[in-house]
Design a protein around this motif. Structure first.
Motif, PDB file in Angstrom:
ATOM      1  N   ASP A  88      20.154 -19.053   7.488  1.00 35.97           N
ATOM      2  CA  ASP A  88      20.126 -19.148   6.024  1.00 35.97           C
ATOM      3  C   ASP A  88      21.115 -20.192   5.528  1.00 35.97           C
ATOM      4  N   HIS A  89      20.597 -21.314   5.079  1.00 40.88           N
ATOM      5  CA  HIS A  89      21.448 -22.361   4.517  1.00 40.88           C
ATOM      6  C   HIS A  89      20.564 -23.332   3.751  1.00 40.88           C
ATOM      7  N   GLY A  90      21.158 -24.019   2.786  1.00 40.12           N
ATOM      8  CA  GLY A  90      20.417 -25.009   2.017  1.00 40.12           C
ATOM      9  C   GLY A  90      21.159 -26.320   1.947  1.00 40.12           C
ATOM     10  N   TYR A  91      20.407 -27.412   1.995  1.00 41.41           N
ATOM     11  CA  TYR A  91      20.969 -28.751   1.863  1.00 41.41           C
ATOM     12  C   TYR A  91      20.372 -29.434   0.641  1.00 41.41           C
ATOM     13  N   LEU A  92      21.221 -30.166  -0.074  1.00 43.32           N
ATOM     14  CA  LEU A  92      20.801 -30.908  -1.252  1.00 43.32           C
ATOM     15  C   LEU A  92      20.537 -32.347  -0.834  1.00 43.32           C
ATOM     16  N   VAL A  93      19.286 -32.789  -1.010  1.00 42.20           N
ATOM     17  CA  VAL A  93      18.870 -34.110  -0.556  1.00 42.20           C
ATOM     18  C   VAL A  93      18.215 -34.846  -1.710  1.00 42.20           C
ATOM     19  N   ALA A  94      18.595 -36.090  -1.922  1.00 42.06           N
ATOM     20  CA  ALA A  94      18.024 -36.902  -2.999  1.00 42.06           C
ATOM     21  C   ALA A  94      16.758 -37.603  -2.516  1.00 42.06           C
ATOM     22  N   ARG A  95      15.820 -36.837  -1.988  1.00 36.57           N
ATOM     23  CA  ARG A  95      14.533 -37.356  -1.517  1.00 36.57           C
ATOM     24  C   ARG A  95      13.440 -36.338  -1.816  1.00 36.57           C
ATOM     25  N   GLY A  96      12.224 -36.854  -1.952  1.00 38.01           N
ATOM     26  CA  GLY A  96      11.088 -35.964  -2.138  1.00 38.01           C
ATOM     27  C   GLY A  96      10.702 -35.290  -0.836  1.00 38.01           C
ATOM     28  N   PRO A  97       9.935 -34.198  -0.903  1.00 40.56           N
ATOM     29  CA  PRO A  97       9.595 -33.448   0.316  1.00 40.56           C
ATOM     30  C   PRO A  97       8.796 -34.242   1.338  1.00 40.56           C
ATOM     31  N   ASP A  98       8.068 -35.272   0.899  1.00 36.86           N
ATOM     32  CA  ASP A  98       7.295 -36.073   1.841  1.00 36.86           C
ATOM     33  C   ASP A  98       8.178 -37.013   2.653  1.00 36.86           C
ATOM     34  N   ARG A  99       9.448 -37.133   2.272  1.00 40.02           N
ATOM     35  CA  ARG A  99      10.362 -38.029   2.980  1.00 40.02           C
ATOM     36  C   ARG A  99      11.454 -37.265   3.715  1.00 40.02           C
ATOM     37  N   VAL A 100      11.293 -35.954   3.846  1.00 41.53           N
ATOM     38  CA  VAL A 100      12.283 -35.132   4.536  1.00 41.53           C
ATOM     39  C   VAL A 100      11.638 -34.530   5.781  1.00 41.53           C
ATOM     40  N   PRO A 101      12.201 -34.744   6.951  1.00 44.47           N
ATOM     41  CA  PRO A 101      11.619 -34.199   8.180  1.00 44.47           C
ATOM     42  C   PRO A 101      11.757 -32.674   8.222  1.00 44.47           C
ATOM     43  N   PRO A 102      11.062 -32.020   9.135  1.00 48.16           N
ATOM     44  CA  PRO A 102      11.161 -30.557   9.264  1.00 48.16           C
ATOM     45  C   PRO A 102      12.597 -30.127   9.520  1.00 48.16           C
ATOM     46  N   THR A 109       3.050 -23.004   9.179  1.00 49.91           N
ATOM     47  CA  THR A 109       1.594 -23.045   9.352  1.00 49.91           C
ATOM     48  C   THR A 109       0.995 -24.320   8.771  1.00 49.91           C
ATOM     49  N   GLU A 110       1.541 -24.788   7.640  1.00 50.38           N
ATOM     50  CA  GLU A 110       1.015 -25.991   7.020  1.00 50.38           C
ATOM     51  C   GLU A 110       1.767 -27.252   7.455  1.00 50.38           C
ATOM     52  N   HIS A 111       2.897 -27.061   8.140  1.00 52.71           N
ATOM     53  CA  HIS A 111       3.703 -28.172   8.640  1.00 52.71           C
ATOM     54  C   HIS A 111       4.133 -29.120   7.527  1.00 52.71           C
ATOM     55  N   ARG A 112       4.609 -28.517   6.454  1.00 53.93           N
ATOM     56  CA  ARG A 112       5.104 -29.328   5.343  1.00 53.93           C
ATOM     57  C   ARG A 112       6.016 -28.483   4.473  1.00 53.93           C
ATOM     58  N   TRP A 113       6.772 -29.191   3.632  1.00 51.58           N
ATOM     59  CA  TRP A 113       7.640 -28.492   2.687  1.00 51.58           C
ATOM     60  C   TRP A 113       6.802 -28.023   1.498  1.00 51.58           C
ATOM     61  N   ILE A 114       7.041 -26.779   1.105  1.00 55.95           N
ATOM     62  CA  ILE A 114       6.336 -26.216  -0.046  1.00 55.95           C
ATOM     63  C   ILE A 114       7.369 -25.675  -1.036  1.00 55.95           C
ATOM     64  N   THR A 115       6.935 -25.571  -2.299  1.00 58.67           N
ATOM     65  CA  THR A 115       7.841 -25.094  -3.339  1.00 58.67           C
ATOM     66  C   THR A 115       8.264 -23.667  -3.054  1.00 58.67           C
TER      67      THR A 115
END
Length: 315
Positions: free
Chosen positions: A126-140, A307-313
């Protein structure tokens, strides 16, 4: 007449001996001086001084870059000795002495060392990182042990809280008393903007480790010891109580949880110690830089869908 005849005979014998001596004898090498034959005649002794296997193709005398082994020169007349320093190949360089190193980067005179890990997740997930990028530019998301390189590659900040694990160990059997742990905030800015990427879409554990809580939003943050809880044994875990001791056989691990909602804070820890007649304060930082934690209230949040292999809201 007899004495004169004897002198002539001795002189004739000397001339004959000189005529008989060839260029390979010591007498002939003495007469020839520093020529190539003299260099070749000393090669066995020079090899023994240099040691087996040394590359001799770069043994150039100072001031003669093009000189080759076996050529004439002032050094050819010197006889190698067992106490002479072996020649080194290449151009000699002067190196500055290295500073003394202590475990964990502790300066000389500090009787303990430490290691720091600032990418620790609660319950390992359990942890969160703040990244100034959209989800399509952030790796898993990575596994916890690879979190550091992952976060650095994205210029990610700890979102809302930072868990810092400090492992302390003495450098001898003599105990070192750790008197207190303090927090110093060096810079406060408005929270950074970006998206929060969670390392797990919810997780939990039966173990709540004891830790040291820090409220970075307080005007003067204080390190406060908090007890943990073992959910399996259903027993509390006593809080860290200062002062306590460490030695080479008795290490200690501190888990510091620093939280903020209203600032982009840069901060570090100060550990006060004593040992016998010596005492001092050491700074514990993130590899020489302040730790950095940014509030993330109201920021968009994402979780990774396996399952979808992507970042979701997320929530």
């Amino acid at each position: 007449m007899v004495l004169a005849a004897a002198a002539v005979a001795v002189l004739a014998a000397g001339v004959a001996a000189l005529a008989f001596a060839g260029p390979g004898t010591p007498t002939a090498r003495s007469a020839e001086g520093r020529g190539p034959t003299a260099s070749a005649g000393r090669s066995d002794g020079a090899d023994a001084t240099r040691g087996a296997g040394e590359d001799r193709t770069r043994q150039s005398p100072a001031g003669a870059p093009g000189a080759r082994p076996g050529t004439s020169g002032p050094s050819a007349s010197r006889t190698p000795s067992a106490t002479a320093e072996p020649k080194r190949s290449g151009t000699p360089t002067t190196r500055a002495p290295r500073p003394a190193r202590r475990p964990g980067g502790a300066p000389a005179g500090v009787p303990f060392g430490w290691t720091v890990d600032s990418d620790v997740w609660q319950s390992g997930c359990d942890h969160g990182y703040l990244v100034a990028r959209g989800p399509d530019r952030v790796p898993p998301p990575p596994v916890e042990q690879d979190a550091g390189p992952w976060a650095r590659s994205l210029d990610a900040l700890h979102a809302g809280d930072t868990n810092v694990r400090v492992t302390l160990r003495g450098t001898s059997e003599r105990a070192v008393v750790l008197e207190a742990l303090r927090v110093r905030v060096t810079q406060r800015d408005a929270p950074a903007r970006g998206n929060v990427y969670g390392m797990s879409d919810g997780c939990g554990g039966a173990l709540s480790p004891r830790h040291i809580a820090v409220d970075l939003d307080a005007p003067r943050p204080v390190a406060r010891s908090v007890a943990g809880f073992d959910g399996v044994a259903e027993t509390p875990i006593p809080a860290v109580a200062f002062p306590y001791t460490v030695s080479v056989t008795d290490p200690e691990v501190l888990l510091v949880n620093a939280r903020t909602a209203g600032c982009d804070c840069r901060w570090y820890l100060e550990l006060v110690w004593s040992s016998g007649a010596r005492s001092g304060t050491v700074r514990i930082s993130d590899n020489g830089r302040p730790f950095r934690t940014s509030g993330a209230k109201g920021m968009p949040r994402y979780a990774y869908s396996a399952t979808e292999h992507r970042w979701i809201t997320s929530r």
